[in-house]
Design a protein around this motif. Structure first.
Motif, PDB file in Angstrom:
ATOM      1  N   TYR B 225       0.820  -1.212   0.000  1.00 38.99           N
ATOM      2  CA  TYR B 225       0.000   0.000   0.000  1.00 38.99           C
ATOM      3  C   TYR B 225       0.853   1.261   0.000  1.00 38.99           C
ATOM      4  CZ  TYR B 225      -3.560   3.257   1.610  1.00 38.99           C
ATOM      5  OH  TYR B 225      -4.410   4.314   1.728  1.00 38.99           O
ATOM      6  N   GLN B 229       0.730   3.823  -3.082  1.00 38.81           N
ATOM      7  CA  GLN B 229       0.161   5.162  -2.878  1.00 38.81           C
ATOM      8  C   GLN B 229       1.185   6.247  -3.160  1.00 38.81           C
ATOM      9  OE1 GLN B 229      -2.914   5.737  -2.623  1.00 38.81           O
ATOM     10  NE2 GLN B 229      -3.522   3.619  -2.336  1.00 38.81           N
ATOM     11  N   LYS B 231       3.643   6.048  -5.352  1.00 39.71           N
ATOM     12  CA  LYS B 231       3.763   6.183  -6.801  1.00 39.71           C
ATOM     13  C   LYS B 231       2.560   6.916  -7.380  1.00 39.71           C
ATOM     14  CE  LYS B 231       5.243   2.300  -8.930  1.00 39.71           C
ATOM     15  NZ  LYS B 231       5.315   0.822  -8.983  1.00 39.71           N
ATOM     16  N   ILE B 232       1.395   6.640  -6.831  1.00 34.76           N
ATOM     17  CA  ILE B 232       0.207   7.360  -7.302  1.00 34.76           C
ATOM     18  C   ILE B 232       0.370   8.855  -7.060  1.00 34.76           C
ATOM     19  CG2 ILE B 232      -2.261   7.718  -6.917  1.00 34.76           C
ATOM     20  CD1 ILE B 232      -2.510   4.732  -6.337  1.00 34.76           C
ATOM     21  N   ILE B 234       3.195  10.601  -6.740  1.00 34.00           N
ATOM     22  CA  ILE B 234       4.200  11.188  -7.627  1.00 34.00           C
ATOM     23  C   ILE B 234       3.670  11.234  -9.059  1.00 34.00           C
ATOM     24  CG2 ILE B 234       6.520  10.908  -8.578  1.00 34.00           C
ATOM     25  CD1 ILE B 234       7.281   9.505  -5.941  1.00 34.00           C
ATOM     26  N   GLY B 235       3.081  10.109  -9.489  1.00 34.53           N
ATOM     27  CA  GLY B 235       2.628  10.020 -10.876  1.00 34.53           C
ATOM     28  C   GLY B 235       1.494  10.972 -11.184  1.00 34.53           C
ATOM     29  N   SER B 236       0.593  11.168 -10.221  1.00 37.16           N
ATOM     30  CA  SER B 236      -0.547  12.030 -10.512  1.00 37.16           C
ATOM     31  C   SER B 236      -0.155  13.505 -10.475  1.00 37.16           C
ATOM     32  CB  SER B 236      -1.695  11.753  -9.529  1.00 37.16           C
ATOM     33  OG  SER B 236      -1.294  12.067  -8.215  1.00 37.16           O
ATOM     34  N   GLY B 237       1.031  13.785  -9.943  1.00 35.70           N
ATOM     35  CA  GLY B 237       1.483  15.175  -9.923  1.00 35.70           C
ATOM     36  C   GLY B 237       1.813  15.696 -11.316  1.00 35.70           C
ATOM     37  N   GLN B 249      -3.817  12.970  -2.393  1.00 32.48           N
ATOM     38  CA  GLN B 249      -3.255  11.760  -1.795  1.00 32.48           C
ATOM     39  C   GLN B 249      -2.817  12.021  -0.352  1.00 32.48           C
ATOM     40  OE1 GLN B 249      -4.187   9.098  -3.784  1.00 32.48           O
ATOM     41  NE2 GLN B 249      -2.144   8.300  -3.481  1.00 32.48           N
ATOM     42  N   PHE B 264       8.658  13.357   0.085  1.00 33.76           N
ATOM     43  CA  PHE B 264       8.959  13.633  -1.314  1.00 33.76           C
ATOM     44  C   PHE B 264       7.718  13.407  -2.175  1.00 33.76           C
ATOM     45  CE2 PHE B 264      10.529  12.651  -5.566  1.00 33.76           C
ATOM     46  CZ  PHE B 264      11.399  13.705  -5.791  1.00 33.76           C
ATOM     47  N   ALA B 268       5.956  15.978  -4.513  1.00 34.43           N
ATOM     48  CA  ALA B 268       5.831  15.740  -5.949  1.00 34.43           C
ATOM     49  C   ALA B 268       4.379  15.843  -6.395  1.00 34.43           C
ATOM     50  CB  ALA B 268       6.383  14.359  -6.300  1.00 34.43           C
ATOM     51  N   GLU B 269       3.445  15.455  -5.528  1.00 27.39           N
ATOM     52  CA  GLU B 269       2.045  15.528  -5.916  1.00 27.39           C
ATOM     53  C   GLU B 269       1.635  16.980  -6.165  1.00 27.39           C
ATOM     54  OE1 GLU B 269      -0.816  14.224  -3.034  1.00 27.39           O
ATOM     55  OE2 GLU B 269      -2.321  13.820  -4.573  1.00 27.39           O
ATOM     56  N   MET B 325      10.022   6.034  -4.928  1.00 33.04           N
ATOM     57  CA  MET B 325       9.719   5.825  -6.333  1.00 33.04           C
ATOM     58  C   MET B 325       9.563   4.354  -6.669  1.00 33.04           C
ATOM     59  SD  MET B 325      12.024   8.649  -8.204  1.00 33.04           S
ATOM     60  CE  MET B 325      12.314  10.221  -7.428  1.00 33.04           C
ATOM     61  N   GLY B 326       9.551   3.523  -5.636  1.00 31.46           N
ATOM     62  CA  GLY B 326       9.269   2.112  -5.865  1.00 31.46           C
ATOM     63  C   GLY B 326      10.449   1.332  -6.407  1.00 31.46           C
ATOM     64  N   MET B 327      11.671   1.789  -6.164  1.00 31.80           N
ATOM     65  CA  MET B 327      12.822   1.040  -6.643  1.00 31.80           C
ATOM     66  C   MET B 327      13.560   0.347  -5.511  1.00 31.80           C
ATOM     67  SD  MET B 327      14.261   3.271  -9.826  1.00 31.80           S
ATOM     68  CE  MET B 327      14.675   4.736  -8.946  1.00 31.80           C
TER      69      MET B 327
END
Lengths: 684, 370
Positions: B225, B229, B231-232, B234-237, B249, B264, B268-269, B325-327
């Motif tokens: 989760y 969340q 990534k969502i 950061i990505g939705s930003g 978020q 972060f 980013a959002e 960032m999910g890495m």
């Protein structure tokens, strides 16, 4: 930089170490910068290339879309009054799979709503056996305080869904139970068949039986939707927008609401059914079957105890007797058989001597009148219901013309009606018997069939259709859906005098020296014609059919039409184990009286209801309370009947409508507080 | 330098301080939003802490070289005792803990250990004769220096911090010129041992984190989760973000730890890729300055200390950003100068203070030399 272990290493000096530091710090700085670039690239990929995907996910996080169950279409009677409507209410549902601790939450709900132990236990059982995604109804018809008390506690009770909605309401309750059916939450099987998310939306109910089931798609409507912004824990931050639901279409029936209610109530303590139809159009005005269940209870989620009461009743209140009750038609077939005889060339004035029985083969078939009728012609055979006449005459023409006439009159026929199922009985003939039992037709089979016994079976609707067809000489087809169009029926092609003859003979059953003298209408100018019937249930050696245990008594039947000389209405009454036709034709008389003069009809009904102890609905409620008390449970209160618009389909509404216009318009003002839709159509 | 600016001010390393101040202020802005548009409770204490620790950094920066060299081992030893105290207090109280409480102040000794180990190792290698580099003398004592705190920290248990300590120590040893094949062998053994560690040494929750990292969608409402969340967010930003105070978020609590580990993502959002690039560039400037200080250091002690301090800061940043960032698997690792929290701020400001100190020494030397 790699060290070669095989060779002796040069001594490590300060300058070598400084060189290593130089190179290695560049490497480390480079790696660090590389990670920085990697991070920037990764972020660019997530934020730009995958932006759309994550934006959608972010929206679906933020926005909670909940379906608003559509208001179900109304089911209207022929005058536009609702037989099934909706009532605004506050309700609470639970979705078991969203409840981490179902027992605790249920106890909490029980305290908040002051539910009794049995109800809580019911719910726990249901939670244990349910498929988690199916919403279960906890309570409907809450008052605002209860609703508010639950609403504020929603964050601590996951899986509990309080909402403002509509519940189905059947103003006349048991009177329309079998006809209309009821609604309930979709079962897992129903959801598997129709994967509509609406079916698992809390508060949504689909038709489970009767017309509710048959017209599910028309009545359903289009769900609305509410978009709200929610936090991760599910707390609603604000409403975004709402799309209103579209109410399902109304289904307009040919049923006459007040008549339906009257007939159902008039059946009283008996178990039976009344069908009335309009001879000219085939409109079914009334299809009452009693005892019945209260569809309001079913639609509110029937309790264990109440269901057990209905299931255990030997008068099968769960079966629609109009369509699924099959009875030997008894003597009610005699006018039909007479037509077959006339068509076969039998002279109606030819007589048969009735000495109380007739020997056929080595067996004596008795007449109901053991004393015998003496010399009997066709008219007398009908109004006195002489069996011997028909034993004798039927043997002359044989079974086939009689069976053919029976089928033309609607016996054994399945009608094109929008009903879930109908049992269509049997018209026996030699071919049928060979097919079914692999035995040749015998003379005594004909003898049995001509008096509507033996293999012959029909349902009350078929009997009513038979009455209508005999009365009009036309292939009247029953219909249930209201239509302004008047259908044109094929004529039988009877000579007018034959039709007249039968009508007169059937009038004499009631108005002449016939078997139903107490069936006369209390009018000077309107006369009813009919034919009595008594169907044996067990052999005379077990019971005489009139007294003794209820389930051994004969069925009482009566087919009728009125006015006899210009038939407008036709119908049939079947009383199970009524002990003979005497249980049936007074009901036909009162129902017909109500058709022509509601006040007079009600007067008769009130007199009876005061003996019986109230209307059918009142008696059912009391019976349930008693049953529940015996079972040691607390009965829930019957649905509160709101005296508004709904009072337009009970029997009393007919009188209301007959009052002066001024009063009626006052009533209309009072009734304007309708719940969810404007009804079109006149009051009465 | 411009003569109109007073010398003590002109002397300060503004190439690092300006990015640092910008980052801290930006962090405060993001925390303001994470608190739902309020200074309290995050942004105000963030700025206050920075002010306090900045003063501390200035004090460290002014310390003379002799004091530092003299105090390196005692400081290391002191922090080691504190780590031991954590274990003892934890054992007495029952249940593990990472904190020591003294009145209103809570200290996390494992955080302090990161710069102290770097300091001790730099001191050790500075004193090690160059001929002994490559012999057991260059491996065993540093190994002991690293292993002692690692054992104590792993007992807490805190895998993230122990890895940070190992990273700082390894960078110092690498730069100290130990034979390369030692590192390659250690790396090879580490890779080979990873499955064994995974199955026998890790706790269940740590294994779950690794699994979730490999397949976050597998468990979207459990341990996956957090990363999903993030990534969502950061990505939705997108490129420019949703706008200040408009992050859904974070504001609707979908993003866990929105003001600490996932600051972060919160940023980013609302600020988009532009904000992210800004933050990365600021870190780049600070770390680049750190490496420059290390490379221009005149002696072994200060060059190793500066590089180790820079590596310690770098480790925080890299692990945190890779995680959000999910890495990388999710682990509790704050983002320097942006996340709300005192311990990491203290560690990073100690490192900054030491870098400023070495920078001062460098300039002093150069001043003398030229």
């Amino acid at each position: 930089m790699a060290r070669r272990p095989k060779r002796p290493a040069p001594p490590i000096s300060q300058s070598i170490l400084e060189g290593r530091y130089e190179r290695r710090s560049v490497v480390i700085g480079g790696l660090g910068a590389g990670i920085g670039v990697l991070l920037a690239a990764r972020m660019g990929y997530i934020a730009i290339a995958e932006n759309e995907k994550y934006e959608t996910e972010s929206e679906s996080n933020r926005v909670n879309l909940s379906l608003i169950p559509p208001r179900r279409g109304w089911i209207l009677d022929r005058n536009g009054a609702p037989l099934a409507s909706n009532r605004a209410d506050f309700r609470v549902d639970i979705i078991p799979e969203r409840m981490p601790d179902a027992d605790k939450t249920l106890e909490q709900l029980g305290t908040l709503l002051s539910l009794d132990r049995a109800k809580i236990q019911d719910l726990k059982d249901k939670v244990a056996t349910s498929r988690g995604f199916q919403p279960l109804e906890v309570a409907t018809g809450l008052n605002y305080e209860q609703f508010a008390a639950i609403s504020v506690r929603v964050p601590e009770m996951p899986g509990v869904i309080p909402q403002r909605g509509f519940s189905r309401f059947y103003p006349t309750g048991p009177s329309v139970g079998h006809l209309i059916g009821y609604v309930g939450p979709a079962s897992a099987e129903e959801y598997e068949k129709d994967r509509n998310p609406l079916l698992v939306t809390p508060g949504y109910k689909i038709g489970k039986d009767g017309l509710e089931k048959q017209f599910e798609q028309e009545l359903r409507g289009t769900p609305g939707a509410r978009r709200v912004e929610v936090t991760a824990s599910g707390r609603i931050v604000r409403d975004l927008d709402t799309r209103e639901d579209v109410q399902g279409q109304a289904v307009k029936l040919t049923i006459d609401g007040p008549l339906q209610d009257y007939a159902a109530r008039r059946i009283g303590l008996e178990s039976g059914s009344v069908v009335v139809m309009d001879c000219e159009t085939g409109d079914l005005l009334c299809m009452a079957s009693m005892p019945s269940f209260d569809p309001n209870s079913f639609s509110d989620g029937i309790g264990r105890v109440e269901y057990a009461m209905l299931r255990d009743d030997d008068r099968v209140p769960l079966r629609n007797k109009v369509l699924k009750g099959l009875y030997p038609p008894g003597s009610t077939v005699k006018p039909m058989v007479s037509m077959a005889l006339l068509e076969a060339g039998i002279d109606p004035e030819q007589t048969v001597s009735c000495g109380g029985g007739l020997r056929v083969g080595n067996r004596v078939f008795g007449c109901w009148n053991r004393g015998g009728h003496g010399s009997v012609n066709m008219a007398k055979a009908i109004y006195q219901s002489c069996d011997v006449y028909f034993y004798a005459m039927a043997q002359r023409v044989g079974m086939d013309p009689i069976a053919a006439m029976a089928r033309r009159c609607g016996m054994g026929q399945e009608f094109p009606l929008p009903v879930v199922s109908q049992f269509y009985g049997t018209v026996p003939d030699p071919a049928w018997k060979m097919r079914k039992y692999n035995q040749p037709w015998a003379v005594f089979d004909t003898v049995n069939a001509t008096i509507g016994q033996g293999y012959m079976l029909s349902n009350p609707l078929q009997l009513a259709v038979m009455a209508a067809r005999i009365a009009t000489g036309q292939q009247v087809m029953p219909r249930l859906l209201g239509s302004a169009k008047k259908p044109i029926f094929d004529a039988f092609g009877f000579p007018a005098e034959q039709k007249q003859f039968i009508r007169q003979a059937m009038s004499d059953v009631v108005n002449g020296p016939g078997t139903a003298g107490r069936g006369r209408l209390p009018f000077d100018d309107i006369k009813i014609a009919g034919k009595t019937g008594t169907a044996q249930v067990v052999s005379l050696s077990i019971s005489d059919g009139r007294s003794g245990p209820w389930k051994y008594r004969d069925h009482g039947l009566f087919i009728f039409f009125a006015p006899f000389d210009k038939p407008k209405y036709a119908g049939a009454v079947v009383i199970e184990h009524g002990g003979g036709s005497g249980a049936a034709y007074p009901i036909a008389r009162d129902v017909t009286t109500f058709l022509f003069d509601p006040a007079k009809g009600l007067e008769a009904l009130y007199a009876l209801e005061s003996q019986w102890g109230g209307t059918a609905q009142q008696r059912l409620a009391r019976k349930y309370a008693q049953y529940a008390a015996d079972a040691g449970e607390l009965a829930e209160a019957a649905p509160i009947r709101e005296t508004e618009i709904f009072d337009r389909v009970d029997a009393e509404a007919r009188i209301e409508a007959a009052r002066p216009a001024v009063q009626a318009s006052d009533a209309a003002v009072n009734r304007s507080r309708n719940v969810d839709s404007v009804i079109t159509g006149a009051t009465e | 330098m411009n003569s109109r600016i007073p010398a003590p001010i002109a002397r300060q390393p503004w190439e690092m301080l300006i990015p640092l101040f910008l980052l801290v202020v930006f962090g405060a802005v993001v925390l303001y939003s994470a608190a739902g548009g309020h200074f309290q409770p995050f942004a105000s204490s963030h700025l206050l802490r920075f002010a306090v620790f900045f003063v501390m950094a200035l004090v460290i920066a002014s310390l003379p070289r002799s004091t530092i060299e003299w105090g390196a081992y005692p400081a290391y030893g002191g922090v080691l005792l504190l780590l031991l105290a954590v274990e003892i207090v934890g054992a007495v109280k029952g249940g593990s803990q990472r904190w020591l409480e003294a009145g209103p102040i809570r200290i996390q000794p494992s955080e302090l250990m990161k710069p102290m180990l770097v300091l001790a190792l730099a001191k050790f290698f500075a004193g090690l004769p160059s001929g002994m580099v490559g012999s057991w003398r260059s491996l065993v004592p540093p190994g002991v220096l690293i292993m002692l705190p690692i054992i104590l920290v792993l007992m807490q248990p805190d895998l993230g911090t122990s890895m940070a300590i190992v990273f700082g120590g390894a960078v110092v040893m690498f730069l100290a010129g130990l034979p390369l094949w030692w590192f390659l062998t250690a790396g090879g053994v580490g890779i080979a041992a990873a499955p064994l560690v995974y199955f026998f040494a890790l706790h269940d929750y740590q294994r779950a984190r690794v699994l979730t990292f490999l397949d976050p969608e597998n468990d979207p409402l459990g341990t996956g989760y957090h990363i999903t969340q993030s990534k969502i967010a950061i990505g939705s930003g997108g490129l420019f973000g949703k706008g200040f105070n408009e992050g859904t978020q974070s504001h609707l609590n979908y993003l866990p730890e929105a003001h600490t580990d996932f600051i972060f993502s919160t940023m980013a959002e609302e600020w988009g890729l532009i904000g992210g690039i800004f933050v990365l560039v600021m870190y780049g400037l600070i770390l680049g300055w750190g490496m420059k200080v290390a490379r221009s250091a005149q002696d072994r002690f200060s060059s190793l200390l500066a590089a180790g301090a820079t590596a310690t800061i770098f480790f925080y940043i890299a692990v945190n950003l890779l995680m959000v960032m999910g890495m990388m698997p999710a682990k509790g690792m704050p983002l320097p100068w942006m996340s709300h929290g005192g311990s990491s701020m203290m560690t990073n400001m100690i490192c900054i203070g030491m870098l400023m100190m070495i920078n001062r020494w460098n300039r002093h030397r150069r001043g003398i030399a030229s």
